[in-house]
Write a protein that holds these residues in place. Structure first.
Motif, PDB file in Angstrom:
ATOM      1  N   VAL A  44      -4.272  48.265   7.261  1.00 28.98           N
ATOM      2  CA  VAL A  44      -3.850  48.785   6.029  1.00 28.98           C
ATOM      3  C   VAL A  44      -3.857  50.379   6.122  1.00 28.98           C
ATOM      4  O   VAL A  44      -4.607  50.999   6.948  1.00 28.98           O
ATOM      5  CB  VAL A  44      -4.917  48.505   4.888  1.00 28.98           C
ATOM      6  CG1 VAL A  44      -4.531  49.253   3.539  1.00 28.98           C
ATOM      7  CG2 VAL A  44      -4.941  46.944   4.450  1.00 28.98           C
ATOM      8  N   SER A  45      -2.708  50.905   5.710  1.00 31.30           N
ATOM      9  CA  SER A  45      -2.481  52.467   5.687  1.00 31.30           C
ATOM     10  C   SER A  45      -2.571  52.883   4.429  1.00 31.30           C
ATOM     11  O   SER A  45      -1.703  52.461   3.628  1.00 31.30           O
ATOM     12  CB  SER A  45      -1.385  52.760   6.820  1.00 31.30           C
ATOM     13  OG  SER A  45      -1.316  54.179   6.754  1.00 31.30           O
ATOM     14  N   VAL A  46      -3.253  53.735   3.991  1.00 29.03           N
ATOM     15  CA  VAL A  46      -3.291  54.403   2.649  1.00 29.03           C
ATOM     16  C   VAL A  46      -2.677  56.019   2.885  1.00 29.03           C
ATOM     17  O   VAL A  46      -3.465  56.641   3.471  1.00 29.03           O
ATOM     18  CB  VAL A  46      -4.604  54.249   2.050  1.00 29.03           C
ATOM     19  CG1 VAL A  46      -4.254  54.978   0.434  1.00 29.03           C
ATOM     20  CG2 VAL A  46      -4.891  52.731   1.889  1.00 29.03           C
ATOM     21  N   GLN A  47      -1.594  56.132   2.255  1.00 32.97           N
ATOM     22  CA  GLN A  47      -1.129  57.625   2.044  1.00 32.97           C
ATOM     23  C   GLN A  47      -1.410  58.044   0.825  1.00 32.97           C
ATOM     24  O   GLN A  47      -1.130  57.600  -0.082  1.00 32.97           O
ATOM     25  CB  GLN A  47       0.475  57.835   2.400  1.00 32.97           C
ATOM     26  CG  GLN A  47       0.804  59.024   2.051  1.00 32.97           C
ATOM     27  CD  GLN A  47       1.820  59.665   3.180  1.00 32.97           C
ATOM     28  OE1 GLN A  47       2.275  58.925   4.033  1.00 32.97           O
ATOM     29  NE2 GLN A  47       1.982  60.747   3.114  1.00 32.97           N
ATOM     30  N   VAL A  48      -2.103  59.430   1.007  1.00 36.89           N
ATOM     31  CA  VAL A  48      -2.334  60.107  -0.241  1.00 36.89           C
ATOM     32  C   VAL A  48      -1.511  61.285  -0.686  1.00 36.89           C
ATOM     33  O   VAL A  48      -0.858  61.583   0.344  1.00 36.89           O
ATOM     34  CB  VAL A  48      -3.977  60.497  -0.355  1.00 36.89           C
ATOM     35  CG1 VAL A  48      -5.098  59.449  -0.165  1.00 36.89           C
ATOM     36  CG2 VAL A  48      -4.319  61.582   0.828  1.00 36.89           C
ATOM     37  N   PRO A  49      -1.491  61.894  -1.839  1.00 37.53           N
ATOM     38  CA  PRO A  49      -0.856  63.023  -2.063  1.00 37.53           C
ATOM     39  C   PRO A  49      -0.981  64.162  -1.100  1.00 37.53           C
ATOM     40  O   PRO A  49      -1.942  64.289  -0.782  1.00 37.53           O
ATOM     41  CB  PRO A  49      -0.873  63.137  -3.690  1.00 37.53           C
ATOM     42  CG  PRO A  49      -1.295  61.866  -4.134  1.00 37.53           C
ATOM     43  CD  PRO A  49      -2.176  61.241  -2.755  1.00 37.53           C
ATOM     44  N   ALA A  50       0.062  64.955  -0.921  1.00 35.23           N
ATOM     45  CA  ALA A  50      -0.341  66.209  -0.295  1.00 35.23           C
ATOM     46  C   ALA A  50      -1.167  66.917  -0.938  1.00 35.23           C
ATOM     47  O   ALA A  50      -1.192  66.962  -2.074  1.00 35.23           O
ATOM     48  CB  ALA A  50       1.053  66.928  -0.072  1.00 35.23           C
ATOM     49  N   GLY A  51      -2.040  67.761   0.025  1.00 32.07           N
ATOM     50  CA  GLY A  51      -3.065  68.703  -0.682  1.00 32.07           C
ATOM     51  C   GLY A  51      -4.448  68.034  -0.460  1.00 32.07           C
ATOM     52  O   GLY A  51      -4.484  66.818  -0.084  1.00 32.07           O
ATOM     53  N   GLU A  52      -5.201  68.675  -1.352  1.00 31.28           N
ATOM     54  CA  GLU A  52      -6.646  67.923  -1.339  1.00 31.28           C
ATOM     55  C   GLU A  52      -6.871  66.961  -2.376  1.00 31.28           C
ATOM     56  O   GLU A  52      -6.246  67.175  -3.468  1.00 31.28           O
ATOM     57  CB  GLU A  52      -7.633  69.377  -1.654  1.00 31.28           C
ATOM     58  CG  GLU A  52      -9.092  69.131  -1.357  1.00 31.28           C
ATOM     59  CD  GLU A  52      -9.485  68.951   0.122  1.00 31.28           C
ATOM     60  OE1 GLU A  52     -10.258  68.051   0.414  1.00 31.28           O
ATOM     61  OE2 GLU A  52      -8.657  69.675   0.861  1.00 31.28           O
ATOM     62  N   PRO A  53      -7.166  65.724  -1.986  1.00 37.19           N
ATOM     63  CA  PRO A  53      -7.272  64.644  -2.864  1.00 37.19           C
ATOM     64  C   PRO A  53      -8.375  64.920  -3.931  1.00 37.19           C
ATOM     65  O   PRO A  53      -9.264  65.549  -3.550  1.00 37.19           O
ATOM     66  CB  PRO A  53      -7.516  63.467  -2.043  1.00 37.19           C
ATOM     67  CG  PRO A  53      -7.601  63.888  -0.477  1.00 37.19           C
ATOM     68  CD  PRO A  53      -7.530  65.306  -0.587  1.00 37.19           C
ATOM     69  N   ASN A  76      -6.775  52.957   7.513  1.00 37.52           N
ATOM     70  CA  ASN A  76      -6.709  54.432   8.060  1.00 37.52           C
ATOM     71  C   ASN A  76      -5.963  55.334   6.719  1.00 37.52           C
ATOM     72  O   ASN A  76      -5.227  54.675   5.900  1.00 37.52           O
ATOM     73  CB  ASN A  76      -5.811  54.575   9.199  1.00 37.52           C
ATOM     74  CG  ASN A  76      -4.413  54.489   9.201  1.00 37.52           C
ATOM     75  OD1 ASN A  76      -3.853  53.442   8.591  1.00 37.52           O
ATOM     76  ND2 ASN A  76      -3.624  55.457   9.549  1.00 37.52           N
ATOM     77  N   LEU A  77      -6.401  56.546   6.793  1.00 42.40           N
ATOM     78  CA  LEU A  77      -5.910  57.384   5.684  1.00 42.40           C
ATOM     79  C   LEU A  77      -5.200  58.392   6.114  1.00 42.40           C
ATOM     80  O   LEU A  77      -5.152  58.885   7.446  1.00 42.40           O
ATOM     81  CB  LEU A  77      -7.218  58.106   5.267  1.00 42.40           C
ATOM     82  CG  LEU A  77      -6.943  59.231   4.186  1.00 42.40           C
ATOM     83  CD1 LEU A  77      -6.384  58.611   2.925  1.00 42.40           C
ATOM     84  CD2 LEU A  77      -8.239  59.870   3.970  1.00 42.40           C
TER      85      LEU A  77
END
Length: 93
Positions: A44-53, A76-77
């Motif tokens: 599983v790969s999780v992409q978070v929004p750009a910047g500080e989550p 992985n993040l």
């Protein structure tokens, strides 16, 4: 839409489109859990929004990682700052 996903071979790729808050984190966590149980990926790969989550965003990713870990699925993040990556690693070790 908070989350989108795609299956790429044996990897489930989840994208969080917006930073989460206390009102949206439970729904996002449940959706990720449902996706993992539905697709049964090897990774599983999780992409978070750009910047500080936000703390709620990191909380959801840590919860997803723990659930994946219990199923022997590595998570992985991606997209997070180096500081957020360190925080994620510290909270999932």
């Amino acid at each position: 839409m908070l989350i989108s996903h795609r299956v790429d071979g044996d990897t489930l790729r989840v994208t969080l489109h917006h930073s989460l808050d206390v009102h949206t984190r439970a729904a996002a966590a449940a959706e990720i859990e449902d996706l993992v149980h539905t697709h049964r990926p090897r990774r599983v790969s999780v992409q978070v929004p750009a910047g500080e989550p936000t703390p709620a965003t990191l909380s959801v990713v840590v919860r997803a990682q723990r659930m994946c870990q219990s199923l022997d699925i590595p998570l992985n993040l991606t997209g997070a700052t180096a500081a957020a990556q360190r925080l994620f690693t510290t909270n999932t070790a």
